[in-house]
Design a protein around this motif. Structure first.
Motif, PDB file in Angstrom:
ATOM      1  N   VAL A  38       0.845  -1.200   0.000  1.00  0.00           N
ATOM      2  CA  VAL A  38       0.000   0.000   0.000  1.00  0.00           C
ATOM      3  C   VAL A  38       0.877   1.246   0.000  1.00  0.00           C
ATOM      4  CG1 VAL A  38      -1.704   1.325   1.319  1.00  0.00           C
ATOM      5  CG2 VAL A  38      -1.944  -1.165   1.115  1.00  0.00           C
ATOM      6  N   LEU A  39       1.894   1.262   0.855  1.00  0.00           N
ATOM      7  CA  LEU A  39       2.800   2.414   0.917  1.00  0.00           C
ATOM      8  C   LEU A  39       3.473   2.649  -0.428  1.00  0.00           C
ATOM      9  CD1 LEU A  39       4.499   1.736   4.369  1.00  0.00           C
ATOM     10  CD2 LEU A  39       2.680   3.385   3.877  1.00  0.00           C
ATOM     11  N   LYS A  40       3.978   1.586  -1.013  1.00  0.00           N
ATOM     12  CA  LYS A  40       4.735   1.687  -2.260  1.00  0.00           C
ATOM     13  C   LYS A  40       3.886   2.226  -3.410  1.00  0.00           C
ATOM     14  CE  LYS A  40       7.778  -1.034  -5.180  1.00  0.00           C
ATOM     15  NZ  LYS A  40       8.434  -2.314  -5.376  1.00  0.00           N
ATOM     16  N   GLU A  41       2.621   1.851  -3.456  1.00  0.00           N
ATOM     17  CA  GLU A  41       1.752   2.272  -4.551  1.00  0.00           C
ATOM     18  C   GLU A  41       1.055   3.601  -4.283  1.00  0.00           C
ATOM     19  OE1 GLU A  41      -0.738  -0.719  -6.319  1.00  0.00           O
ATOM     20  OE2 GLU A  41       0.678  -2.283  -5.719  1.00  0.00           O
ATOM     21  N   TYR A  44       2.788   9.014  -1.166  1.00  0.00           N
ATOM     22  CA  TYR A  44       3.142   9.002   0.251  1.00  0.00           C
ATOM     23  C   TYR A  44       3.589  10.405   0.668  1.00  0.00           C
ATOM     24  CZ  TYR A  44       5.508   7.742   4.587  1.00  0.00           C
ATOM     25  OH  TYR A  44       5.909   7.680   5.892  1.00  0.00           O
ATOM     26  N   ILE A  45       2.906  10.939   1.671  1.00  0.00           N
ATOM     27  CA  ILE A  45       3.210  12.274   2.195  1.00  0.00           C
ATOM     28  C   ILE A  45       3.607  12.116   3.656  1.00  0.00           C
ATOM     29  CG2 ILE A  45       2.275  14.571   2.673  1.00  0.00           C
ATOM     30  CD1 ILE A  45       0.272  14.011   0.327  1.00  0.00           C
ATOM     31  N   ALA A  46       4.750  12.659   4.017  1.00  0.00           N
ATOM     32  CA  ALA A  46       5.263  12.563   5.381  1.00  0.00           C
ATOM     33  C   ALA A  46       5.225  13.928   6.054  1.00  0.00           C
ATOM     34  CB  ALA A  46       6.715  12.072   5.349  1.00  0.00           C
ATOM     35  N   ASP A  47       5.024  13.943   7.367  1.00  0.00           N
ATOM     36  CA  ASP A  47       5.178  15.233   8.032  1.00  0.00           C
ATOM     37  C   ASP A  47       6.644  15.651   7.956  1.00  0.00           C
ATOM     38  OD1 ASP A  47       5.913  13.340   9.996  1.00  0.00           O
ATOM     39  OD2 ASP A  47       4.507  14.090  11.497  1.00  0.00           O
ATOM     40  N   LEU A  48       7.548  14.753   8.304  1.00  0.00           N
ATOM     41  CA  LEU A  48       8.982  14.968   8.146  1.00  0.00           C
ATOM     42  C   LEU A  48       9.608  13.667   7.663  1.00  0.00           C
ATOM     43  CD1 LEU A  48       9.796  16.893  11.454  1.00  0.00           C
ATOM     44  CD2 LEU A  48       9.707  17.853   9.152  1.00  0.00           C
ATOM     45  N   VAL A  49      10.200  13.658   6.493  1.00  0.00           N
ATOM     46  CA  VAL A  49      10.746  12.434   5.912  1.00  0.00           C
ATOM     47  C   VAL A  49      11.763  11.779   6.840  1.00  0.00           C
ATOM     48  CG1 VAL A  49      12.054  11.455   3.982  1.00  0.00           C
ATOM     49  CG2 VAL A  49      10.334  13.212   3.554  1.00  0.00           C
ATOM     50  N   ASP A  71      11.366   8.040  -2.493  1.00  0.00           N
ATOM     51  CA  ASP A  71      10.030   7.659  -2.963  1.00  0.00           C
ATOM     52  C   ASP A  71       8.924   8.495  -2.322  1.00  0.00           C
ATOM     53  OD1 ASP A  71      10.828   5.540  -4.700  1.00  0.00           O
ATOM     54  OD2 ASP A  71      11.162   4.283  -2.932  1.00  0.00           O
ATOM     55  N   VAL A  72       9.255   9.280  -1.327  1.00  0.00           N
ATOM     56  CA  VAL A  72       8.262  10.133  -0.673  1.00  0.00           C
ATOM     57  C   VAL A  72       7.863  11.231  -1.650  1.00  0.00           C
ATOM     58  CG1 VAL A  72       7.848  11.734   1.235  1.00  0.00           C
ATOM     59  CG2 VAL A  72       9.165   9.627   1.621  1.00  0.00           C
ATOM     60  N   TYR A  73       6.551  11.371  -1.869  1.00  0.00           N
ATOM     61  CA  TYR A  73       6.055  12.388  -2.803  1.00  0.00           C
ATOM     62  C   TYR A  73       6.328  13.788  -2.274  1.00  0.00           C
ATOM     63  CZ  TYR A  73       2.781  15.471  -5.150  1.00  0.00           C
ATOM     64  OH  TYR A  73       2.228  16.528  -5.826  1.00  0.00           O
ATOM     65  N   ALA A  74       6.017  14.018  -1.000  1.00  0.00           N
ATOM     66  CA  ALA A  74       6.168  15.363  -0.440  1.00  0.00           C
ATOM     67  C   ALA A  74       6.136  15.297   1.073  1.00  0.00           C
ATOM     68  CB  ALA A  74       5.034  16.266  -0.923  1.00  0.00           C
ATOM     69  N   GLY A  89      -6.189  13.003  -8.664  1.00  0.00           N
ATOM     70  CA  GLY A  89      -7.004  12.041  -9.387  1.00  0.00           C
ATOM     71  C   GLY A  89      -7.522  10.998  -8.432  1.00  0.00           C
ATOM     72  N   ASN A  90      -7.403   9.760  -8.820  1.00  0.00           N
ATOM     73  CA  ASN A  90      -7.933   8.662  -8.023  1.00  0.00           C
ATOM     74  C   ASN A  90      -6.857   7.847  -7.332  1.00  0.00           C
ATOM     75  OD1 ASN A  90     -10.672   9.158  -8.515  1.00  0.00           O
ATOM     76  ND2 ASN A  90     -10.478   8.281 -10.548  1.00  0.00           N
ATOM     77  N   GLU A  91      -5.719   8.460  -7.060  1.00  0.00           N
ATOM     78  CA  GLU A  91      -4.616   7.755  -6.434  1.00  0.00           C
ATOM     79  C   GLU A  91      -4.901   7.425  -4.972  1.00  0.00           C
ATOM     80  OE1 GLU A  91      -4.785  10.978  -7.236  1.00  0.00           O
ATOM     81  OE2 GLU A  91      -3.256  12.153  -6.244  1.00  0.00           O
ATOM     82  N   ILE A  92      -4.142   6.472  -4.456  1.00  0.00           N
ATOM     83  CA  ILE A  92      -4.138   6.197  -3.022  1.00  0.00           C
ATOM     84  C   ILE A  92      -3.162   7.197  -2.398  1.00  0.00           C
ATOM     85  CG2 ILE A  92      -3.477   4.558  -1.207  1.00  0.00           C
ATOM     86  CD1 ILE A  92      -4.104   2.301  -3.210  1.00  0.00           C
ATOM     87  N   ILE A  93      -3.620   7.893  -1.382  1.00  0.00           N
ATOM     88  CA  ILE A  93      -2.758   8.834  -0.671  1.00  0.00           C
ATOM     89  C   ILE A  93      -2.578   8.324   0.756  1.00  0.00           C
ATOM     90  CG2 ILE A  93      -2.518  11.168   0.257  1.00  0.00           C
ATOM     91  CD1 ILE A  93      -4.132  12.167  -2.149  1.00  0.00           C
ATOM     92  N   VAL A  94      -1.328   8.237   1.189  1.00  0.00           N
ATOM     93  CA  VAL A  94      -1.026   7.928   2.584  1.00  0.00           C
ATOM     94  C   VAL A  94      -0.325   9.147   3.164  1.00  0.00           C
ATOM     95  CG1 VAL A  94       0.333   6.514   4.173  1.00  0.00           C
ATOM     96  CG2 VAL A  94      -0.837   5.434   2.243  1.00  0.00           C
TER      97      VAL A  94
END
Length: 118
Positions: A38-41, A44-49, A71-74, A89-94
């Motif tokens: 799930v994380l990989k797909e 992925y947004i982190a408060d602090l990487v 791999d962290v988006y932002a 779009g319709n992505e999974i966001i974590v």
């Protein structure tokens, strides 16, 4: 969320699109509640990487060799400030919130201001 070391969901349980998972709570170096697939797909947004790579959900994916910090988006601040887009779009966001003092203080101030205005 809990400090659990076992995943609490499976990818096949999620809708195929438009899912947002907010992982917050009791973070520690043994925690892993969201499966690596799930994380990989996800976007992925982190408060602090640097922090999520040590005590957040990202840690397990890095240890398993399935993700890297790259791999962290932002980071959350980049999305909130508009530097990076949130849902596109319709992505999974974590969103992995391990907790930062500055964010906690800002959230507390906003809550106080809103309650004081009632």
């Amino acid at each position: 969320q809990t400090p659990g070391a076992s995943t609490v969901l499976k990818k096949e349980w999620l809708k195929p699109s438009g899912v947002t998972i907010i992982a917050s709570g009791s973070d520690q170096p043994t925690k892993q509640e969201i499966p690596n697939d799930v994380l990989k797909e996800s976007k992925y947004i982190a408060d602090l990487v640097k922090q999520t790579s040590k005590v957040g959900e990202l840690r397990g994916a890095i240890q398993a060799g399935e993700m890297t910090e790259a791999d962290v988006y932002a980071e959350l601040g980049e999305v909130v400030s508009g530097k990076k887009k949130g849902r596109e779009g319709n992505e999974i966001i974590v969103v992995d919130l391990t907790g930062t003092g500055a964010q906690d203080a800002a959230i507390g101030q906003v809550a106080w201001d809103k309650l004081s205005a009632l």
